[in-house]
Write an enzyme that holds these catalytic residues in place. Structure first.
Site, PDB file in Angstrom:
ATOM      1  N   ASP A  14       0.818  -1.224   0.000  1.00  8.04           N
ATOM      2  CA  ASP A  14       0.000   0.000   0.000  1.00  8.04           C
ATOM      3  C   ASP A  14       0.849   1.271   0.000  1.00  8.04           C
ATOM      4  OD1 ASP A  14      -2.422  -1.634   0.390  1.00  8.04           O
ATOM      5  OD2 ASP A  14      -1.675  -1.873   2.440  1.00  8.04           O
ATOM      6  N   HIS A  42      -3.950  -1.364  -7.153  1.00  7.81           N
ATOM      7  CA  HIS A  42      -3.047  -0.256  -7.448  1.00  7.81           C
ATOM      8  C   HIS A  42      -3.911   0.898  -7.949  1.00  7.81           C
ATOM      9  CE1 HIS A  42       0.744  -2.975  -8.010  1.00  7.81           C
ATOM     10  NE2 HIS A  42       0.194  -3.060  -6.827  1.00  7.81           N
ATOM     11  N   GLN A 226       2.130  -5.966  -3.500  1.00  3.51           N
ATOM     12  CA  GLN A 226       2.355  -6.074  -2.048  1.00  3.51           C
ATOM     13  C   GLN A 226       3.635  -5.311  -1.643  1.00  3.51           C
ATOM     14  OE1 GLN A 226       1.494  -9.383  -3.658  1.00  3.51           O
ATOM     15  NE2 GLN A 226      -0.564  -8.659  -3.328  1.00  3.51           N
ATOM     16  N   GLY A 304     -11.191  -2.797   1.164  1.00  6.21           N
ATOM     17  CA  GLY A 304     -11.875  -1.839   2.017  1.00  6.21           C
ATOM     18  C   GLY A 304     -11.440  -1.897   3.467  1.00  6.21           C
ATOM     19  N   ARG A 307      -6.334   0.347   7.320  1.00  6.42           N
ATOM     20  CA  ARG A 307      -4.910   0.095   7.524  1.00  6.42           C
ATOM     21  C   ARG A 307      -4.468   0.633   8.884  1.00  6.42           C
ATOM     22  NH1 ARG A 307      -4.092   2.650   1.778  1.00  6.42           N
ATOM     23  NH2 ARG A 307      -4.742   0.917   0.446  1.00  6.42           N
TER      24      ARG A 307
END
Length: 432
Positions: A14, A42, A226, A304, A307
Site C-alpha cells: 500500500d 493499485h 504487495q 476496504g 490500515r
C-alpha cells in the site's frame, strides 16, 4: 540494450506503487506484473479521474503501451475479465489487444477461493489476514505441481482430466477438515468455458517478447505487488503473502535474466502502514495515528479494510533496502505528514535481552518482541500538497527526507506530494 526499472513496495504494501508505475510508464516500451494476484489494488489518478487495477499492469492507461502478466502471477480469469470490462467501459482503448498473459501463469479457480475462505474461518482468533481470494491455495498448487495454468485453457479435454484430479484433493479438505460444501467439476468447467474464448488470444510467450523488446532497445518496467516486508521468505512470516515480493523475483516471474534489472526503485510511504494481522513495532494507537489514517485515506482499494498506521520505521526499511538492492527511494504521501507537530523516526529496536539492533529481525516472533528506538524531529505546518519542485518544500520536510536517506542508506529519487500523476518531485529519474 535499454535500461530497465523494477518498482517494488519497500514496506508492508500500500505504498503507492500504482501511481509511480503509471508515471514511469510514459518512457517504457512494456510494463510487466511479475508476482502476486488480485488481492491488492493499485490506484491511479490521472487528471483527477481514479482507476483501481488489481491484475492488469498500471501502464495500461497509456494507450499505445503493451502490458504483460508474467508467470509469477496467479491469475483469476473472472477477476481479469472483470477488470478488462471496467477499463473498456471507462474508454481505455484496445485493452485485450495490448495485454499479454504468460502460458505458465497458474489460474485461480472456484475451489481455491472455497478453500482459502474455509481455512480462514477455521482459524478463529489465529487468522493470518488473507483476503480470501484464493491466492495462497493457487501458489500451493504451483509448488505442488498440480496447478491448472493459462495454457491449459487451450486444451479443454486435458484440462478436465487435471481438474478431476485436483478436485479430489480439494474436496477431501473442504468436506472433512472444514465441514464445507464440495466444489463440483461441472461448476468449475462452466467458469472455464465462459472465460477461455476471451483469454486464449491473450496467451503469449511473455518471456520471449520481453527479451526481444529489450534487445531492440525498448525500456521495460517491472511492477511488483504487495511489499517486501510481506515477502514469503523475508517478511514477518507467517503474516506474509504467498509470493516473493522482492526485486529479484522480477527475473523469474517475468522470464528475463537478472542482468536485465538495472535500477530498483523502492516505493516508501512517509509513514508506515500495515493491513491485517502481524507485528508492527511503530504502530500508533493515538490521535496522531488516527489523523494519518484519515488524511491518508488508509483503506484498502480492493478489500476496504482499514490500515494500521505508525511512525516511519527506518530500521524496517533498512532490511528492505538490503534484500532488494534498492537503487533509490520514492517517498509517497509526504503531504499526509503536513501539520504533524513532532515527528518520530524509528532508527532501531531494543531487544528482550537488553541488546539493540538497527535492522528489522527476520520472522514475526522476533519482530513481536522489538521495542522501537525513536529520533524526534520537528514537523512542518506548511502544505506540501501538489508541490513539484524540491526547493519549494518546507525546510523541515527537506530535513525529514534527508534524515531518512542518512539512516536508511539509500537516496531519495522521487517525492510524491499528491495522488495525481503530475504531483511529483523528481530528483533522479530511474530511467536516466
Amino acid at each position: 540494450m535499454a535500461k530497465n526499472v523494477v518498482v517494488i513496495g519497500a514496506q508492508w504494501g500500500d505504498e503507492g506503487k500504482g501511481k509511480i508505475v503509471d508515471w514511469l510508464a510514459e518512457e517504457a516500451g512494456g510494463v510487466v506484473r511479475f508476482q502476486g494476484g488480485h488481492n491488492a489494488g493499485h490506484t491511479l489518478v490521472v487528471g483527477g479521474k481514479k482507476t483501481i487495477l488489481r491484475l492488469i499492469p498500471s501502464g495500461i492507461l497509456h494507450e499505445s503501451l503493451d502490458c504483460f502478466i508474467g508467470s509469477g502471477v496467479v491469475v483469476s480469469p473472472e477477476a481479469l475479465l472483470g477488470e478488462i470490462d471496467e477499463l473498456n467501459a471507462a474508454g481505455v482503448k484496445n485493452v485485450e489487444g495490448r495485454l499479454k498473459i504468460a502460458p505458465t501463469c497458474p489460474l485461480i479457480l472456484p475451489y481455491h477461493i472455497a478453500l482459502d475462505q474455509a481455512r480462514e474461518a477455521s482459524r478463529g482468533k489465529g487468522k493470518i489476514g488473507t483476503t480470501g481470494r484464493g491466492i495462497g491455495p493457487a501458489y500451493e498448487d504451483k509448488v505442488a505441481r498440480r496447478a491448472i495454468r493459462a495454457a491449459d485453457l487451450l486444451h479443454p479435454e486435458k484440462l478436465r482430466e487435471k481438474l478431476d484430479a485436483v478436485l479430489a484433493y480439494y474436496n477431501v479438505q473442504l468436506q472433512h477438515l472444514h465441514n464445507a460444501e464440495p466444489v463440483k467439476a461441472e461448476d468449475v468447467m462452466a467458469v472455464i468455458e465462459k472465460v477461455a474464448p476471451r483469454i486464449a488470444p491473450m496467451i503469449t510467450d511473455v518471456s520471449r517478447v520481453l527479451n526481444e523488446k529489450n534487445k531492440n532497445g525498448e525500456k521495460l518496467l517491472f511492477e511488483g505487488a504487495q511489499g517486501a516486508l510481506l515477502d514469503i521468505d523475508y517478511g514477518t512470516y507467517p503474516f506474509v503473502t504467498s509470493s516473493n515480493c522482492l526485486a529479484g523475483a522480477a527475473s523469474a516471474g517475468a522470464g528475463v535474466g537478472p542482468q536485465m534489472l538495472d535500477y530498483v526503485l523502492g516505493i516508501v510511504k512517509a509513514y508506515t502502514t500495515r493491513v491485517g494481522s502481524g507485528p508492527f513495532p511503530t504502530e500508533l494507537f493515538d490521535e496522531v495515528g488516527a489523523g494519518l489514517a484519515e488524511r491518508g485515506h488508509e483503506f484498502g482499494s480492493v478489500t476496504g479494510r482499514a490500515r494500521r498506521c505508525g511512525w516511519f520505521d527506518a530500521a524496517a526499511l533498512k532490511r528492505s533496502i538490503q534484500i532488494n538492492g534498492i537503487s533509490g527511494m520514492c517517498i509517497t504521501k509526504l503531504d499526509v505528514m503536513d501539520g504533524v507537530e513532532t515527528i518520530n523516526i524509528c532508527v532501531g529496536y531494543e531487544l528482550p535481552d537488553g541488546g539493540k539492533t538497527d535492522i528489522l529481525p527476520c520472522g514475526s516472533d522476533a519482530v513481536e518482541t522489538c521495542k522501537p528506538i525513536y529520533e524526534t524531529m520537528e514537523g512542518w505546518k506548511e502544505s506540501t500538497f501538489g508541490i513539484k519542485n524540491y526547493e519549494e518544500l518546507p525546510d523541515n520536510a527537506k530535513a525529514y527526507l534527508k534524515r531518512i536517506e542518512e539512516v536508511c542508506g539509500a537516496p531519495v529519487a522521487i517525492v510524491s506530494t499528491g495522488p495525481d500523476r503530475e504531483e511529483t518531485i523528481v530528483l533522479h529519474h530511474p530511467f536516466a
